[in-house]
Design a protein around this motif. Sequence first.
Motif, PDB file in Angstrom:
ATOM      1  N   ASN A   1      -3.988   0.421  10.139  1.00 30.41           N
ATOM      2  CA  ASN A   1      -3.864   1.247   8.927  1.00 30.41           C
ATOM      3  C   ASN A   1      -4.603   2.574   9.074  1.00 30.41           C
ATOM      4  O   ASN A   1      -4.084   3.631   8.703  1.00 30.41           O
ATOM      5  CB  ASN A   1      -4.382   0.469   7.714  1.00 30.41           C
TER       6      ASN A   1
ATOM      7  N   GLN B   1      -6.594  -1.590   0.493  1.00 29.96           N
ATOM      8  CA  GLN B   1      -6.341  -2.576   1.547  1.00 29.96           C
ATOM      9  C   GLN B   1      -6.849  -3.956   1.160  1.00 29.96           C
ATOM     10  O   GLN B   1      -6.154  -4.961   1.360  1.00 29.96           O
ATOM     11  CB  GLN B   1      -7.016  -2.130   2.844  1.00 29.96           C
TER      12      GLN B   1
ATOM     13  N   VAL C   1      -5.966  -4.534  10.537  1.00 28.04           N
ATOM     14  CA  VAL C   1      -6.575  -3.516   9.686  1.00 28.04           C
ATOM     15  C   VAL C   1      -6.719  -2.189  10.427  1.00 28.04           C
ATOM     16  O   VAL C   1      -6.518  -1.112   9.858  1.00 28.04           O
ATOM     17  CB  VAL C   1      -7.949  -4.010   9.176  1.00 28.04           C
TER      18      VAL C   1
ATOM     19  N   ILE D   1       0.878   0.252   4.834  1.00 33.36           N
ATOM     20  CA  ILE D   1      -0.042  -0.888   4.807  1.00 33.36           C
ATOM     21  C   ILE D   1       0.720  -2.182   4.527  1.00 33.36           C
ATOM     22  O   ILE D   1       0.480  -3.213   5.166  1.00 33.36           O
ATOM     23  CB  ILE D   1      -1.143  -0.671   3.757  1.00 33.36           C
TER      24      ILE D   1
ATOM     25  N   TYR E   1      -4.245  -7.063   1.023  1.00 34.57           N
ATOM     26  CA  TYR E   1      -4.394  -8.181   1.961  1.00 34.57           C
ATOM     27  C   TYR E   1      -4.681  -9.478   1.215  1.00 34.57           C
ATOM     28  O   TYR E   1      -4.083 -10.525   1.505  1.00 34.57           O
ATOM     29  CB  TYR E   1      -5.518  -7.896   2.960  1.00 34.57           C
TER      30      TYR E   1
END
Length: 500
Positions: free
Chosen positions: A183, A454, A180, A151, A458
């Motif tokens: 991932n 995530q 995204v 990631i 991010y």
Amino acid sequence: MFSTFSKVNSFLIKFFYGLVALFLGNYVIKFVQRVRKLPPGPWGLPFVGYLPFIRQDEYNHVTQLAAKYGPVFSFKCGQFDVIVINQWKFIKEALANEHLLGRPKATFIPGVMEHSSFAEMSGEPWKQQRRIALTTLRDVGLGKSEMEDSISDEIKSFIEVIKSYEGEPISISNKLSLSVSNNISTLIFGHKYAYDDPVILVLEKLRVLTNDTLRYFNVAAFLPTIVSLIIKLNLFSLSNFKELFKKFESHLDDEIDEHRKKDNNGYEINDYIDGFLNEMSKRQNEKDSTFNINTLKRNAATFYGAGSDTIANTLEWIMIYLVKYPEYQERIRDEIKQTIGLNRQPENVDRKEMPFTMAFLYESLRFNSLVPLNLLRRATEDTKVGEYSIPKDSLVTFNFWSVHHDPNLWDNPELFKPERFLNEDKSKAIKPPYLVSFSGGKRVCPGESFAYLQLFLYLVSILQPFEISAETGKDISLERVQKFLIRPKILPDFIFKNID
């Protein structure tokens, strides 16, 4: 003779009227019996029920109906009785109810999706599929440092794309979703895609079409007997949706074929498809096994959609909140400086030392409530929630929006306040049980921890190098529009200014 014929004819007419009366009487008796079993609620029309009257903002509409009819109410929706459960007290009880773990007997979109994924299954097939899925995903990296590293690498690529705009306004939506989706692709397919790969661009079109057209209370799901006609007439964009979904399934066929070509014994398990094929091989002699290629394709599609679309949409809302409330953007960046600095990439363990950042994430999930109504459940037996009866085979939905905006649970729920998730000395972010962004109970989203990982990585990775703003003179709107998910009505272009 004429007199005899008249008597026979009169008898037949009376007999016919008697049958009609008997049928109507039986219908009325069954209708009254059914209605008496159900919680109160609004009336609808014959055949379609209340379906035509449900507003576009469905979450608001059912919340208003709850204020009128009570926390548990019902209505006829197309062919089904639907029971809507509001308030945490009743939803908490329903989440623990073993008789409310079923799914509708058809797929999410009958006529478009012909086979069930594990998310649409009930009973033992669902339990088996979920158990094998979770075991396989953990074996191939879910929850492990290798997945976190993957990631982080993907985020590096995403940040480079943002840097290439050199402070110019950017339309962020499709760039976020392409990043995204890589991932979840790693877990499902064992590889990522280039952002210009034709395959992922088709998937992006499918995602956009789904967001733009698919409502929660949609005609296909609640009137499955006329779906084929709807598709033939191309109503509600269902034929377009079916065409794109077939293209997606065609890609899944190609992926599965490539995995089956591997020269190994019992399949070397590197991703979810490998794991499923391995399990399918073990169960090849089982009668009526759900471990087959059709289920594999539907599971892969479900994981891909749920694992990319929801995260990308949540990150869009996070960008909006960061720009709408710049003071929070600064507080998160200060926490980043104090905890990990502006150079080292964030790691999952940093979450414990960054309470305000986590509080901001929790508030973003609460305030927006991306999935305001849970995936439909079906009562597998007659049951109750509180004093409300729920008959067997009625469909049940939980209004998570009503929980996340209940003034009895949250102080001023209409305000965006991350501080509400901090303890008294602000040293820890506390997630209460009634923050149910990923549902709860035995049907809780299996990717909840993957989603939080995530979102954290991010958010921190974006705020380390950039100050985010909107174009000068552009207002940031918090208006929502609901299809299946709640999305921004207007997603502005953002400016990412390098803070170095």
